[in-house]
Design a protein around this motif. Structure first.
Motif, PDB file in Angstrom:
ATOM      1  N   GLY A 151       0.755 -33.537 -42.132  1.00  0.00           N
ATOM      2  CA  GLY A 151       1.166 -34.781 -41.467  1.00  0.00           C
ATOM      3  C   GLY A 151       1.583 -35.894 -42.402  1.00  0.00           C
ATOM      4  O   GLY A 151       1.523 -37.074 -42.035  1.00  0.00           O
ATOM      5  N   LEU A 180       3.999 -38.686 -41.095  1.00  0.00           N
ATOM      6  CA  LEU A 180       3.722 -39.460 -39.874  1.00  0.00           C
ATOM      7  C   LEU A 180       3.869 -40.961 -40.086  1.00  0.00           C
ATOM      8  O   LEU A 180       4.409 -41.666 -39.239  1.00  0.00           O
ATOM      9  CB  LEU A 180       2.311 -39.149 -39.356  1.00  0.00           C
ATOM     10  CG  LEU A 180       2.153 -37.819 -38.623  1.00  0.00           C
ATOM     11  CD1 LEU A 180       0.701 -37.619 -38.213  1.00  0.00           C
ATOM     12  CD2 LEU A 180       3.066 -37.759 -37.409  1.00  0.00           C
ATOM     13  N   ARG A 181       3.367 -41.454 -41.235  1.00  0.00           N
ATOM     14  CA  ARG A 181       3.386 -42.914 -41.390  1.00  0.00           C
ATOM     15  C   ARG A 181       4.778 -43.466 -41.671  1.00  0.00           C
ATOM     16  O   ARG A 181       4.976 -44.678 -41.707  1.00  0.00           O
ATOM     17  CB  ARG A 181       2.391 -43.379 -42.446  1.00  0.00           C
ATOM     18  CG  ARG A 181       2.708 -43.036 -43.857  1.00  0.00           C
ATOM     19  CD  ARG A 181       1.447 -43.252 -44.677  1.00  0.00           C
ATOM     20  NE  ARG A 181       1.690 -43.182 -46.101  1.00  0.00           N
ATOM     21  CZ  ARG A 181       1.988 -44.230 -46.847  1.00  0.00           C
ATOM     22  NH1 ARG A 181       2.119 -45.414 -46.294  1.00  0.00           N
ATOM     23  NH2 ARG A 181       2.168 -44.085 -48.131  1.00  0.00           N
ATOM     24  N   ARG A 192      -4.592 -38.415 -39.962  1.00  0.00           N
ATOM     25  CA  ARG A 192      -3.241 -39.022 -39.921  1.00  0.00           C
ATOM     26  C   ARG A 192      -2.729 -39.039 -38.491  1.00  0.00           C
ATOM     27  O   ARG A 192      -2.071 -39.986 -38.069  1.00  0.00           O
ATOM     28  CB  ARG A 192      -2.291 -38.254 -40.849  1.00  0.00           C
ATOM     29  CG  ARG A 192      -2.698 -38.361 -42.313  1.00  0.00           C
ATOM     30  CD  ARG A 192      -1.706 -37.697 -43.266  1.00  0.00           C
ATOM     31  NE  ARG A 192      -2.210 -37.785 -44.630  1.00  0.00           N
ATOM     32  CZ  ARG A 192      -2.644 -36.751 -45.355  1.00  0.00           C
ATOM     33  NH1 ARG A 192      -2.612 -35.521 -44.861  1.00  0.00           N
ATOM     34  NH2 ARG A 192      -3.113 -36.938 -46.562  1.00  0.00           N
ATOM     35  N   ARG A 193      -3.005 -37.976 -37.725  1.00  0.00           N
ATOM     36  CA  ARG A 193      -2.570 -37.946 -36.317  1.00  0.00           C
ATOM     37  C   ARG A 193      -3.292 -39.038 -35.521  1.00  0.00           C
ATOM     38  O   ARG A 193      -2.707 -39.706 -34.669  1.00  0.00           O
ATOM     39  CB  ARG A 193      -2.836 -36.573 -35.704  1.00  0.00           C
ATOM     40  CG  ARG A 193      -1.786 -35.543 -36.093  1.00  0.00           C
ATOM     41  CD  ARG A 193      -2.007 -34.226 -35.371  1.00  0.00           C
ATOM     42  NE  ARG A 193      -3.039 -33.429 -35.987  1.00  0.00           N
ATOM     43  CZ  ARG A 193      -4.141 -33.003 -35.405  1.00  0.00           C
ATOM     44  NH1 ARG A 193      -4.383 -33.313 -34.139  1.00  0.00           N
ATOM     45  NH2 ARG A 193      -5.010 -32.257 -36.048  1.00  0.00           N
ATOM     46  N   ARG A 208      -4.322 -41.849 -36.526  1.00  0.00           N
ATOM     47  CA  ARG A 208      -3.796 -43.187 -36.869  1.00  0.00           C
ATOM     48  C   ARG A 208      -2.350 -43.384 -36.419  1.00  0.00           C
ATOM     49  O   ARG A 208      -1.833 -44.490 -36.460  1.00  0.00           O
ATOM     50  CB  ARG A 208      -3.843 -43.391 -38.395  1.00  0.00           C
ATOM     51  CG  ARG A 208      -5.231 -43.709 -38.924  1.00  0.00           C
ATOM     52  CD  ARG A 208      -5.138 -44.296 -40.329  1.00  0.00           C
ATOM     53  NE  ARG A 208      -4.569 -43.350 -41.279  1.00  0.00           N
ATOM     54  CZ  ARG A 208      -5.287 -42.643 -42.136  1.00  0.00           C
ATOM     55  NH1 ARG A 208      -6.596 -42.742 -42.155  1.00  0.00           N
ATOM     56  NH2 ARG A 208      -4.707 -41.824 -42.985  1.00  0.00           N
ATOM     57  N   SER A 209      -1.698 -42.280 -36.036  1.00  0.00           N
ATOM     58  CA  SER A 209      -0.259 -42.351 -35.746  1.00  0.00           C
ATOM     59  C   SER A 209       0.023 -43.083 -34.437  1.00  0.00           C
ATOM     60  O   SER A 209      -0.636 -42.850 -33.429  1.00  0.00           O
ATOM     61  CB  SER A 209       0.319 -40.934 -35.676  1.00  0.00           C
ATOM     62  OG  SER A 209       1.641 -40.965 -35.207  1.00  0.00           O
ATOM     63  N   ARG A 210       1.020 -43.951 -34.466  1.00  0.00           N
ATOM     64  CA  ARG A 210       1.462 -44.631 -33.250  1.00  0.00           C
ATOM     65  C   ARG A 210       2.210 -43.651 -32.335  1.00  0.00           C
ATOM     66  O   ARG A 210       2.215 -43.783 -31.120  1.00  0.00           O
ATOM     67  CB  ARG A 210       2.401 -45.781 -33.664  1.00  0.00           C
ATOM     68  CG  ARG A 210       2.961 -46.623 -32.562  1.00  0.00           C
ATOM     69  CD  ARG A 210       4.165 -47.407 -33.054  1.00  0.00           C
ATOM     70  NE  ARG A 210       5.153 -46.560 -33.708  1.00  0.00           N
ATOM     71  CZ  ARG A 210       6.005 -45.770 -33.067  1.00  0.00           C
ATOM     72  NH1 ARG A 210       6.016 -45.729 -31.766  1.00  0.00           N
ATOM     73  NH2 ARG A 210       6.863 -45.024 -33.736  1.00  0.00           N
TER      74      ARG A 210
END
Ligand SMILES: C[S@@+](CC[C@H](N)C(=O)[O-])C[C@H]1O[C@@H](n2cnc3c(N)ncnc32)[C@H](O)[C@@H]1O
Length: 211
Positions: free
Chosen positions: A45, A48-49, A74-75, A77-79
């Motif tokens: 991921g 992602l950011r 990371r997922r 935290r992902s928008r």
């Protein structure tokens, strides 16, 4: 596949790629993505950011359960909502023309049959939709390319099928996608690392009049 490929390589890859100073290039690869996006070889991921706000959903294709587990924080935290939609980029469980864009970074080197994966990318992209890619591959300098050919078999054995000698822009064009943006260069680092560091940052589009 075995413990090395299934459990160790995904962890090594996560650490090495996270520490490689690739954020600017990842951001450049993700620039312009929008709508419904598919990522092949999602890994842990690391892109992602960098997804723009215009991305509404990300479907992730990733065979390695360890890599998927490593992506969990990371997922979270992902928008952008992320859904694991498949395990193999060579056979996508997606309708024709169902994505606005496809993202692939450092994975066309590892997918066993990249031509099949790119044919699937063309199939699932809507006409005019874009493949955004960041990949390493065959260098233009004969001396570096010779080393890449010498090291290729060992590289594949050590790193879960990762090839050094694929000409990714050529493969993309052969799949019927039009390369509209292409920036190729060696990533920063010592000359001795050039067999691994020749990178292509590209956008390729499914033609509007494609059948
Ligand atoms: C070097 S890693 C890159 C991960 C991530 N794209 C990144 O940039 O950090 C290559 C990824 O391709 C995945 N991969 C290998 N074979 C694949 C296949 N047939 N379909 C989709 N992904 C595959 C691997 O599991 C691995 O996560």
């Amino acid at each position: 596949m075995g413990v090395w490929s299934d459990r160790v390589v995904p962890r090594l890859t996560d650490r090495a790629l996270a520490a490689a100073g690739l954020d600017d290039l990842r951001a450049a690869a993700c620039a312009g993505l929008h709508g419904r996006v598919l990522e092949l070889g999602f890994g842990s991921g690391l892109n992602l950011r960098h997804l723009p706000a215009a991305v509404t959903t990300l479907d992730a294709v990733e065979p390695a359960d360890v890599a998927w587990a490593l992506s969990e924080r990371r997922r979270a935290r992902s928008r952008v909502p992320v859904h694991r939609s498949g395990l193999d980029g060579q056979r996508l469980a997606a309708d024709d023309e169902s994505y606005d864009a496809v993202l692939v970074t450092f994975a066309l080197c590892s997918i066993p049959d990249p031509a099949s994966a790119l044919a699937e990318v063309r199939r699932v992209l809507r006409p005019g939709g874009a493949l955004h890619l960041l990949e390493h591959g065959l260098a233009p300098d004969p001396g570096v390319a010779a080393w890449q050919r010498r090291l290729d078999t060992t590289q594949q054995r050590l790193f879960a099928g990762c090839h050094l000698t694929r000409d990714v822009p050529d493969l993309v064009a052969a799949a019927g996608l039009e390369v509209t943006e292409l920036d190729q260069r060696y990533l920063p680092g010592p000359r001795i690392g050039r067999a691994w560091s020749y990178a292509s940052l590209a956008v390729a589009r499914r033609p509007l009049d494609a059948a």
